[in-house]
Design a protein around this motif. Structure first.
Motif, PDB file in Angstrom:
ATOM      1  N   ASP A  56      27.985  76.227  41.088  1.00 12.76           N
ATOM      2  CA  ASP A  56      29.400  76.551  41.285  1.00 12.76           C
ATOM      3  C   ASP A  56      29.576  77.527  42.435  1.00 12.76           C
ATOM      4  O   ASP A  56      30.559  77.445  43.188  1.00 12.76           O
ATOM      5  CB  ASP A  56      29.981  77.133  39.999  1.00 12.76           C
ATOM      6  N   LEU A  57      28.640  78.463  42.572  1.00 10.82           N
ATOM      7  CA  LEU A  57      28.711  79.391  43.704  1.00 10.82           C
ATOM      8  C   LEU A  57      28.528  78.637  45.018  1.00 10.82           C
ATOM      9  O   LEU A  57      29.190  78.950  46.018  1.00 10.82           O
ATOM     10  CB  LEU A  57      27.642  80.469  43.554  1.00 10.82           C
ATOM     11  N   LEU A  80      31.843  77.018  45.672  1.00 12.72           N
ATOM     12  CA  LEU A  80      32.799  78.046  46.080  1.00 12.72           C
ATOM     13  C   LEU A  80      32.584  78.436  47.540  1.00 12.72           C
ATOM     14  O   LEU A  80      33.547  78.529  48.321  1.00 12.72           O
ATOM     15  CB  LEU A  80      32.642  79.265  45.162  1.00 12.72           C
ATOM     16  N   MET A  81      31.329  78.654  47.917  1.00 13.80           N
ATOM     17  CA  MET A  81      31.028  79.066  49.286  1.00 13.80           C
ATOM     18  C   MET A  81      31.332  77.944  50.271  1.00 13.80           C
ATOM     19  O   MET A  81      31.798  78.203  51.391  1.00 13.80           O
ATOM     20  CB  MET A  81      29.569  79.502  49.384  1.00 13.80           C
ATOM     21  N   LYS A  82      31.078  76.706  49.876  1.00 13.77           N
ATOM     22  CA  LYS A  82      31.386  75.570  50.753  1.00 13.77           C
ATOM     23  C   LYS A  82      32.886  75.462  50.985  1.00 13.77           C
ATOM     24  O   LYS A  82      33.329  75.273  52.127  1.00 13.77           O
ATOM     25  CB  LYS A  82      30.855  74.284  50.120  1.00 13.77           C
ATOM     26  N   MET A 141      35.348  75.047  41.699  1.00 17.01           N
ATOM     27  CA  MET A 141      34.255  75.221  40.746  1.00 17.01           C
ATOM     28  C   MET A 141      34.487  74.307  39.551  1.00 17.01           C
ATOM     29  O   MET A 141      35.625  74.110  39.114  1.00 17.01           O
ATOM     30  CB  MET A 141      34.154  76.680  40.309  1.00 17.01           C
ATOM     31  N   VAL A 142      33.409  73.739  39.010  1.00 17.94           N
ATOM     32  CA  VAL A 142      33.534  72.704  37.977  1.00 17.94           C
ATOM     33  C   VAL A 142      32.703  73.002  36.731  1.00 17.94           C
ATOM     34  O   VAL A 142      32.596  72.138  35.855  1.00 17.94           O
ATOM     35  CB  VAL A 142      33.132  71.327  38.548  1.00 17.94           C
ATOM     36  N   GLU A 143      32.091  74.193  36.652  1.00 15.29           N
ATOM     37  CA  GLU A 143      31.124  74.499  35.580  1.00 15.29           C
ATOM     38  C   GLU A 143      29.965  73.502  35.638  1.00 15.29           C
ATOM     39  O   GLU A 143      29.803  72.625  34.790  1.00 15.29           O
ATOM     40  CB  GLU A 143      31.807  74.508  34.212  1.00 15.29           C
ATOM     41  N   ILE A 192      23.519  65.342  37.497  1.00 17.23           N
ATOM     42  CA  ILE A 192      23.885  65.472  38.901  1.00 17.23           C
ATOM     43  C   ILE A 192      23.443  66.850  39.382  1.00 17.23           C
ATOM     44  O   ILE A 192      23.763  67.866  38.769  1.00 17.23           O
ATOM     45  CB  ILE A 192      25.403  65.316  39.090  1.00 17.23           C
ATOM     46  N   SER A 193      22.698  66.904  40.473  1.00 13.78           N
ATOM     47  CA  SER A 193      22.203  68.183  40.974  1.00 13.78           C
ATOM     48  C   SER A 193      23.295  68.914  41.740  1.00 13.78           C
ATOM     49  O   SER A 193      24.317  68.332  42.134  1.00 13.78           O
ATOM     50  CB  SER A 193      20.997  67.957  41.880  1.00 13.78           C
ATOM     51  N   SER A 194      23.063  70.189  41.981  1.00 13.71           N
ATOM     52  CA  SER A 194      24.016  70.992  42.738  1.00 13.71           C
ATOM     53  C   SER A 194      24.167  70.483  44.171  1.00 13.71           C
ATOM     54  O   SER A 194      25.272  70.473  44.723  1.00 13.71           O
ATOM     55  CB  SER A 194      23.566  72.460  42.759  1.00 13.71           C
ATOM     56  N   LEU A 195      23.066  70.052  44.764  1.00 13.18           N
ATOM     57  CA  LEU A 195      23.138  69.521  46.126  1.00 13.18           C
ATOM     58  C   LEU A 195      23.968  68.250  46.172  1.00 13.18           C
ATOM     59  O   LEU A 195      24.739  68.028  47.126  1.00 13.18           O
ATOM     60  CB  LEU A 195      21.729  69.254  46.668  1.00 13.18           C
TER      61      LEU A 195
END
Length: 562
Positions: A363-364, A367-369, A382-384, A394-397
């Motif tokens: 989520d961070l 947010l930064m993107k 942010m989506v939790e 699904i990965s963060s990337l």
């Protein structure tokens, strides 16, 4: 995410006849294209693309489901939490009191900066001496070297003093290492690692990127740090094995982990990574608080230089550390790290008197993107991530890639996308099917979609058991001459089953979408890469797949599987 009853059929049949189908789901390693027709055709031939309907969260009928041919029962989007665990409450200097205090503290800040620099240099030099000639990093640091590190530990306390932590309130005591070989803590600022280095001198688990930080990288190497790359499964597995090895051997220092994986504002406890809990050793949780009125000391969504300047220009910064009772894993929890982590998280959240959320480091990243691309409300993206990772793997990337796609749709200031921009980016012609695809995501039926809806819907389609098989069949339909490439003409012939009036520019747009390497033809890899990045687009091949009678081709494969 709506839970499906595994004992009930995913699709109801309009007649009493139920085709007997063997559905085989393959792992990526074992998947062979020749197996796909045994599971998909018999399923899709008994479905009507125009009849399946999804339900919104209130249970009302909505638009036809364009993914029913993949046996999708629709999806729902959990309500968003109002908690933002990364927002610093005082990102800017405001108020007469703060301005006067900073002006008065500027001379003090200069003295503190000198003390900080001197302590850092002395500690660095002492650490270099302690590490000189030491090659056996797989075994504990010899005791005489540890005694030299006391110089660095005292320097760490001076660094805390320079940041305004003149005294630190403690509650409880650390348990002996033999009883609690693993300690976990919430993570609010860069101050906690400095404090724990002084107080406990533990082995820590840290990102590989920390090793290259000037001065800091050398000092944490003396702590026999366990490096981990959060995006590498191999690195994470090796880190877990090393945690197990060191925690089970009393000659090593205790192992310290920040299971949240990133810093928060301390107003919530986000999801835990499982590395600290897999070994099944007793754990002592530690919680840290930073009471404040005018200055929030959390390293949330705020730059490090700004945070350091604000710390230097305070009369005093408050910090409280509380050592909680040990948490002993039950026999069941030794085998289930998730339950052990949940139990520890509840104990820490209760002691902190904060809520737990499903946010994560992902989520961070989102947010930064969003902030980097100057969105009006970056926190709305942010989506939790811990929840969606659990549901869809699904990965963060991958989530950041989906955010890139969503932001190219020009969301409005509230973070919503209209149908026109959605269709433009996915190169979809305005038609009934395109409206159904958009309606599939628009679970609230208000004529626009949020990033959370787009991500949940895309992940839902991507992880359907029949998605990969459908991609194989779709490429086979496009590759009419069997050369493992799809030309613009071959793609146009297939798409005209979906879009009756498709002009050359529209064909070119879709062709460019699939031709990911821009070599003028669509290879098998191009095709699959495009559909993985844009899983919603698979629906445009459904009319062709539903019309193509593949049951005979699949009969032999069904017999082989049975």
């Amino acid at each position: 995410m709506m839970e499906l009853d595994m004992t009930s059929p995913l699709l109801s049949s309009p007649s009493s006849y139920q085709p007997q189908t063997v559905l085989t789901v393959y792992d990526d390693q074992d998947y062979e294209p020749s197996n796909l027709q045994s599971s998909l055709p018999t399923t899709i031939l008994h479905q009507n693309h125009n009849h399946g309907r999804t339900h919104n969260e209130n249970g009302h009928h909505s638009s036809p489901n364009p993914y029913e041919f993949l046996r999708s029962g629709g999806f729902s989007v959990p309500a968003s939490t109002t908690v933002d665990p990364f927002r610093n409450e005082t990102p800017f200097i405001s108020g007469i009191y703060e301005v006067i205090k900073i002006v008065l503290c500027l001379p003090i800040a200069l003295a503190r900066l000198v003390l900080f620099g001197a302590s850092l240099v002395v500690g660095y030099m002492a650490t270099k001496v302690a590490l000189a000639g030491w090659r056996d990093k797989q075994n504990p640091m010899p005791k005489w070297r540890c005694r030299l590190m006391w110089v660095t530990r005292v320097c760490a306390r001076f660094i805390l003093f320079s940041f305004g932590y003149h005294w630190i309130r403690r509650k409880g005591k650390p348990a002996p290492r033999e009883i609690a070989p693993v300690v976990v803590s919430n993570h609010v600022s860069y101050i906690e690692p400095i404090f724990y280095f002084y107080e406990l001198f533990p082995t820590i688990v840290a990102s590989e990127s920390h090793d290259s930080i000037p001065f800091v990288g050398t000092i944490i190497r003396a702590m026999q740090v366990i490096y981990v790359n959060r995006f590498s499964p191999t690195s994470r597995k090796n880190a877990v094995n090393e945690i197990k090895r060191r925690a089970s051997c009393n000659v090593f220092p205790r192992v310290l982990l920040f299971p949240e994986g990133t810093t928060t504002n301390g107003k919530a406890l986000i999801s835990f990574q499982l590395g600290a809990f897999i070994a099944g050793h007793p754990i002592q949780p530690i919680i840290v608080r930073y009471p404040h009125v005018h200055f929030d000391q959390s390293w949330g969504f705020i730059s490090l230089p700004k945070l350091m300047f604000r710390m230097f220009t305070q009369f005093h910064n408050f910090m409280e550390v509380e050592y909680l009772p040990l948490i002993m894993p039950s026999d069941h929890q030794k085998q289930n790290a998730v339950r052990f982590a949940e139990r520890t998280g509840r104990a820490m959240a209760s002691a902190l008197n904060v809520v737990q959320t499903s946010h994560s480091y992902g989520d961070l990243m989102l947010l930064m993107k969003a902030a980097q691309l100057q969105q009006d409300k970056p926190w709305s993206y942010m989506v939790e991530m811990a929840r969606i990772e659990s549901l869809y793997h699904i990965s963060s990337l991958e989530a950041v890639d989906f955010l890139d796609k969503f932001l190219s749709m020009n969301p409005d200031p509230s973070g919503c996308v209209k149908p026109h921009d959605f269709l433009r980016v996915l190169q979809l012609k305005a038609c009934t099917l395109s409206e159904e695809i958009f309606g599939f995501l628009d679970v609230e039926k208000n004529g626009s979609i949020t990033f959370k809806q787009f991500l949940f819907g895309s992940a839902h389609v991507l992880k359907l058991p029949l998605f990969r098989q459908a991609c194989e069949l779709a490429f086979a339909e496009c590759d009419t001459d069997g050369d493992n490439f799809c030309t613009k003409k071959e793609l146009a012939d297939v798409l005209r089953h979906t879009f009756r009036e498709l002009d050359d520019d529209e064909v070119q747009g879709l062709f460019n979408l699939f031709d990911t390497d821009n070599d003028g033809r669509i290879s098998r890899d191009d095709f699959f890469y495009c559909l993985r990045k844009n899983p919603l687009v698979i629906a445009i091949f459904s009319p062709r797949l539903l019309r193509k009678n593949l049951s005979k081709a699949g009969d032999k494969m069904l017999d082989d599987i049975v």
